[in-house]
Scaffold this motif. Sequence first.
Motif, PDB file in Angstrom:
ATOM      1  N   THR A 176      45.925  25.400  38.425  1.00 49.60           N
ATOM      2  CA  THR A 176      46.207  26.124  37.189  1.00 49.60           C
ATOM      3  C   THR A 176      45.095  27.142  36.981  1.00 49.60           C
ATOM      4  OG1 THR A 176      47.281  24.164  36.263  1.00 49.60           O
ATOM      5  CG2 THR A 176      46.687  25.912  34.734  1.00 49.60           C
ATOM      6  N   VAL A 177      45.467  28.416  36.859  1.00 55.41           N
ATOM      7  CA  VAL A 177      44.506  29.515  36.886  1.00 55.41           C
ATOM      8  C   VAL A 177      44.565  30.304  35.584  1.00 55.41           C
ATOM      9  CG1 VAL A 177      43.840  31.618  38.103  1.00 55.41           C
ATOM     10  CG2 VAL A 177      44.797  29.696  39.386  1.00 55.41           C
ATOM     11  N   THR A 178      43.401  30.616  35.037  1.00 56.05           N
ATOM     12  CA  THR A 178      43.348  31.538  33.903  1.00 56.05           C
ATOM     13  C   THR A 178      43.190  32.961  34.430  1.00 56.05           C
ATOM     14  OG1 THR A 178      40.965  31.111  33.727  1.00 56.05           O
ATOM     15  CG2 THR A 178      42.412  29.915  32.238  1.00 56.05           C
ATOM     16  N   ALA A 179      43.902  33.898  33.814  1.00 56.49           N
ATOM     17  CA  ALA A 179      43.851  35.291  34.259  1.00 56.49           C
ATOM     18  C   ALA A 179      44.127  36.218  33.077  1.00 56.49           C
ATOM     19  CB  ALA A 179      44.875  35.535  35.367  1.00 56.49           C
ATOM     20  N   VAL A 180      43.606  37.417  33.161  1.00 56.92           N
ATOM     21  CA  VAL A 180      43.829  38.428  32.123  1.00 56.92           C
ATOM     22  C   VAL A 180      45.226  39.000  32.324  1.00 56.92           C
ATOM     23  CG1 VAL A 180      43.052  40.619  31.163  1.00 56.92           C
ATOM     24  CG2 VAL A 180      41.377  38.970  32.038  1.00 56.92           C
ATOM     25  N   SER A 181      46.114  38.752  31.359  1.00 53.64           N
ATOM     26  CA  SER A 181      47.495  39.200  31.480  1.00 53.64           C
ATOM     27  C   SER A 181      47.744  40.528  30.765  1.00 53.64           C
ATOM     28  CB  SER A 181      48.452  38.130  30.943  1.00 53.64           C
ATOM     29  OG  SER A 181      48.059  37.684  29.660  1.00 53.64           O
ATOM     30  N   ALA A 182      46.764  40.974  29.975  1.00 48.47           N
ATOM     31  CA  ALA A 182      46.855  42.281  29.313  1.00 48.47           C
ATOM     32  C   ALA A 182      45.514  42.587  28.673  1.00 48.47           C
ATOM     33  CB  ALA A 182      47.967  42.295  28.255  1.00 48.47           C
ATOM     34  N   VAL A 183      45.284  43.864  28.391  1.00 54.37           N
ATOM     35  CA  VAL A 183      44.073  44.297  27.682  1.00 54.37           C
ATOM     36  C   VAL A 183      44.513  45.198  26.535  1.00 54.37           C
ATOM     37  CG1 VAL A 183      41.883  45.518  27.820  1.00 54.37           C
ATOM     38  CG2 VAL A 183      42.689  44.185  29.787  1.00 54.37           C
ATOM     39  N   GLY A 184      44.093  44.841  25.318  1.00 56.06           N
ATOM     40  CA  GLY A 184      44.497  45.609  24.151  1.00 56.06           C
ATOM     41  C   GLY A 184      43.793  46.944  24.063  1.00 56.06           C
ATOM     42  N   GLU A 185      44.248  47.781  23.150  1.00 59.12           N
ATOM     43  CA  GLU A 185      43.628  49.097  22.956  1.00 59.12           C
ATOM     44  C   GLU A 185      42.175  48.975  22.521  1.00 59.12           C
ATOM     45  OE1 GLU A 185      45.956  51.372  20.274  1.00 59.12           O
ATOM     46  OE2 GLU A 185      47.713  51.495  21.596  1.00 59.12           O
ATOM     47  N   ASP A 186      41.851  47.843  21.886  1.00 55.59           N
ATOM     48  CA  ASP A 186      40.467  47.620  21.459  1.00 55.59           C
ATOM     49  C   ASP A 186      39.621  47.024  22.570  1.00 55.59           C
ATOM     50  OD1 ASP A 186      41.631  45.145  21.626  1.00 55.59           O
ATOM     51  OD2 ASP A 186      41.090  44.486  19.614  1.00 55.59           O
ATOM     52  N   VAL A 196      49.752  27.948  40.192  1.00 58.89           N
ATOM     53  CA  VAL A 196      49.815  28.516  41.534  1.00 58.89           C
ATOM     54  C   VAL A 196      49.909  27.359  42.527  1.00 58.89           C
ATOM     55  CG1 VAL A 196      48.667  29.934  43.266  1.00 58.89           C
ATOM     56  CG2 VAL A 196      48.449  30.505  40.828  1.00 58.89           C
ATOM     57  N   PRO A 197      51.065  27.123  43.135  1.00 55.17           N
ATOM     58  CA  PRO A 197      51.186  26.037  44.109  1.00 55.17           C
ATOM     59  C   PRO A 197      50.318  26.295  45.335  1.00 55.17           C
ATOM     60  CG  PRO A 197      53.346  26.744  43.329  1.00 55.17           C
ATOM     61  CD  PRO A 197      52.357  27.764  42.856  1.00 55.17           C
ATOM     62  N   SER A 198      49.797  25.230  45.912  1.00 57.42           N
ATOM     63  CA  SER A 198      49.026  25.361  47.153  1.00 57.42           C
ATOM     64  C   SER A 198      49.912  25.968  48.238  1.00 57.42           C
ATOM     65  CB  SER A 198      48.519  23.995  47.608  1.00 57.42           C
ATOM     66  OG  SER A 198      47.645  23.453  46.647  1.00 57.42           O
TER      67      SER A 198
END
Length: 390
Positions: A176-186, A196-198
């Motif tokens: 289980t992976v944390t990732a940036v899925s978007a970046v706001g205007e700020d 993510v399966p092996s």
Amino acid sequence: MEPQMLDHRLAQEHEELRRTVEEFAREVVAPKIGDFYERHAFPYDIVREMGRMGLFGLPFPEEYGGMGGDYLALGVALEELARVDSSVAITLEAAVSLGAMPIYLFGSEEQKREWLPRLCSGEALGAFGLTEPGGGSDAGATRTTARQDPATGEWVVNGSKCFITNSGTDITALITVTAVSAVGEDGKKEISAFLVPSGTPGLTVAPGYSKVGWCASDTHELFFDDVRVPADAMVGERGRGYAGFLRILDEGRIAIAALATGLAQGCVDESVRYAGERRAFGKAIGEYQAIAFKIADMEMRAHFSRLGWRDAASRLVRGEPFKREAALAKLYASEAAVGNAREAAQVFGGYGFMNEFPVGRFYRDAKILEIGEGTSEVQRMLVARGLGVG
């Protein structure tokens, strides 16, 4: 008015579990683990037996293949395992509180039914991909990204993670992976979590680390190069990945505190035995006040570590706030483990520096407890903030 009595004893079912795991650790783990540790080899046979005992499913409902227990039960098992060896204990801790728990707490019903039965049985292991190179305690500074392909709906993950336990074994099933899925205007990052399966194309598991301790556990750096996962691979709500994993870490600190308590108690066990056998200047070294007082202080640290993690776990089980108590328990128990390991090595003298003796392994294994799942500095910060200072 009838006096209210506090009772810190375990309930019957937890005490029965404790005895079962204590016997398993003493009779199965203890005779074998030194060889695995020396070879930096993962103890698959021991892990399979732990799976058959139901340890990987302790805090999960029976409908998902679990044992229907609670987090207190997991802590009891971790403490007893760590009294003998921390590599085995951290394998269980990471598989349950980091590998399977995110799916149970935040996953969809489909994700739970697909993954939890295998994870609860110990047939498969899950891993938790949070820490990144250069990030360390600043988990919010995530650089790994996940963008959604508008044509297919798939998420495409790129980046890397480091120090990930259970991520490269033959039975590792998913990360289980944390990732940036978007970046706001700020400029604020939206962080989400993904399964993510092996074996997914683009996922590379680096060779295992050469570690100071936990030498029979599995730890790797991971690289994600255009790793594609389905749209439904997201765990929980979009943008809630970081908040969810903070909750996971709060619970995990209780588990690490229990593990640290086990190591601290194991140091006492070994020191008491050795102090009764080793003779110097005509009598057992335990008869000398310098050694006796040293061991008494070690027992004190183990005792209060146990009270700390059990209090935090009991609050969690009752549905009460537990964040501060988890931080206190992890802080105290991890530092107690380091202190006890140092003192046990001193009791053993030259033999305490030898890996063939458990205290040598305890000494090597203890330090990471002040670092992993939140450093001691982070725990003090959390406690101070809870008091309105710092």
